[in-house]
Scaffold this motif. Structure first.
Motif, PDB file in Angstrom:
ATOM      1  N   LYS A  57       7.103  -2.189  -1.807  1.00 18.76           N
ATOM      2  CA  LYS A  57       6.851  -0.824  -1.356  1.00 18.76           C
ATOM      3  C   LYS A  57       7.529   0.189  -2.288  1.00 18.76           C
ATOM      4  N   THR A  60       5.662   0.246  -5.683  1.00 20.54           N
ATOM      5  CA  THR A  60       4.341   0.857  -5.543  1.00 20.54           C
ATOM      6  C   THR A  60       4.451   2.373  -5.404  1.00 20.54           C
ATOM      7  N   LYS A 117       2.130   1.764   2.441  1.00 19.97           N
ATOM      8  CA  LYS A 117       1.401   0.836   3.317  1.00 19.97           C
ATOM      9  C   LYS A 117       0.339   0.041   2.560  1.00 19.97           C
ATOM     10  N   ALA A 118       0.032   0.471   1.351  1.00 19.45           N
ATOM     11  CA  ALA A 118      -1.000  -0.194   0.546  1.00 19.45           C
ATOM     12  C   ALA A 118      -0.421  -1.096  -0.532  1.00 19.45           C
ATOM     13  N   CYS A 119       0.882  -1.328  -0.533  1.00 20.59           N
ATOM     14  CA  CYS A 119       1.454  -2.181  -1.582  1.00 20.59           C
ATOM     15  C   CYS A 119       0.887  -3.603  -1.447  1.00 20.59           C
ATOM     16  N   PRO A 120       0.822  -4.341  -2.537  1.00 19.19           N
ATOM     17  CA  PRO A 120       0.220  -5.672  -2.506  1.00 19.19           C
ATOM     18  C   PRO A 120       0.847  -6.642  -1.509  1.00 19.19           C
ATOM     19  N   HIS A 122       2.454  -5.876   1.322  1.00 19.49           N
ATOM     20  CA  HIS A 122       2.056  -5.398   2.650  1.00 19.49           C
ATOM     21  C   HIS A 122       0.641  -5.898   2.966  1.00 19.49           C
ATOM     22  N   ARG A 123      -0.274  -5.708   2.020  1.00 17.62           N
ATOM     23  CA  ARG A 123      -1.657  -6.160   2.230  1.00 17.62           C
ATOM     24  C   ARG A 123      -1.719  -7.673   2.406  1.00 17.62           C
ATOM     25  N   SER A 126      -0.447  -8.742   5.791  1.00 23.14           N
ATOM     26  CA  SER A 126      -1.286  -8.229   6.877  1.00 23.14           C
ATOM     27  C   SER A 126      -2.507  -9.107   7.146  1.00 23.14           C
ATOM     28  N   LYS A 127      -2.777 -10.052   6.269  1.00 22.59           N
ATOM     29  CA  LYS A 127      -3.942 -10.920   6.406  1.00 22.59           C
ATOM     30  C   LYS A 127      -3.497 -12.343   6.742  1.00 22.59           C
TER      31      LYS A 127
END
Length: 138
Positions: A57, A60, A117-120, A122-123, A126-127
């Motif tokens: 975070k 990014t 919230k879009a950092c790699p 985090h993504r 989230s999956k």
């Protein structure tokens, strides 16, 4: 062969839970806290998971602010991990606090929150993920 985006090796030679970690040319150490049998000679594995999210975070947000040429002095992210049984949702939860100091208006601050919230990592977290473990024999 699929593209590998990160790698690490861990090795324990019997010194309780103290574990040597090798990431490319970097040597790290992991352990557990004494209350669960460790000697606290390094961060616990779950601390490294929080570290990965926090540093991703920060990096990014820094990259985005630099690209926009925004005056950002300090970026700090604190991440706490709470086990699912402690949360009403039942999900393991990363609680992230972002602090950014610099010459930013409210719109820029809000944008940096969205970018964080879009950092790699985090993504990635989230999956759903699959973990495949094989036993390598000599």
């Amino acid at each position: 062969m699929p593209k590998i985006i990160a790698t690490a090796e861990a090795e324990n030679s019997g010194a309780h839970y103290s574990t040597d970690i090798k990431v490319h040319q970097h040597m790290l150490l992991a352990d557990e806290l004494p209350d669960i049998g460790g000697e606290d000679t390094g961060p616990a594995p779950s601390d490294y998971l929080c570290t990965a999210l926090a540093t991703c975070k920060v990096i990014t947000v820094r990259m985005y602010a630099a690209r926009k040429k925004w005056k950002v002095d300090l970026i700090r992210v604190k991440v706490d991990l709470v086990k699912g049984e402690e949360m009403p949702s039942g999900h393991n939860t990363f609680l992230c606090e972002l602090a950014v100091t610099g010459e930013l208006d409210e719109a820029q601050q809000a944008r940096l929150l969205e970018i964080a919230k879009a950092c790699p990592v985090h993504r990635l977290l989230s999956k759903p993920s699959d973990i495949v473990t094989i036993l390598q024999t000599s």
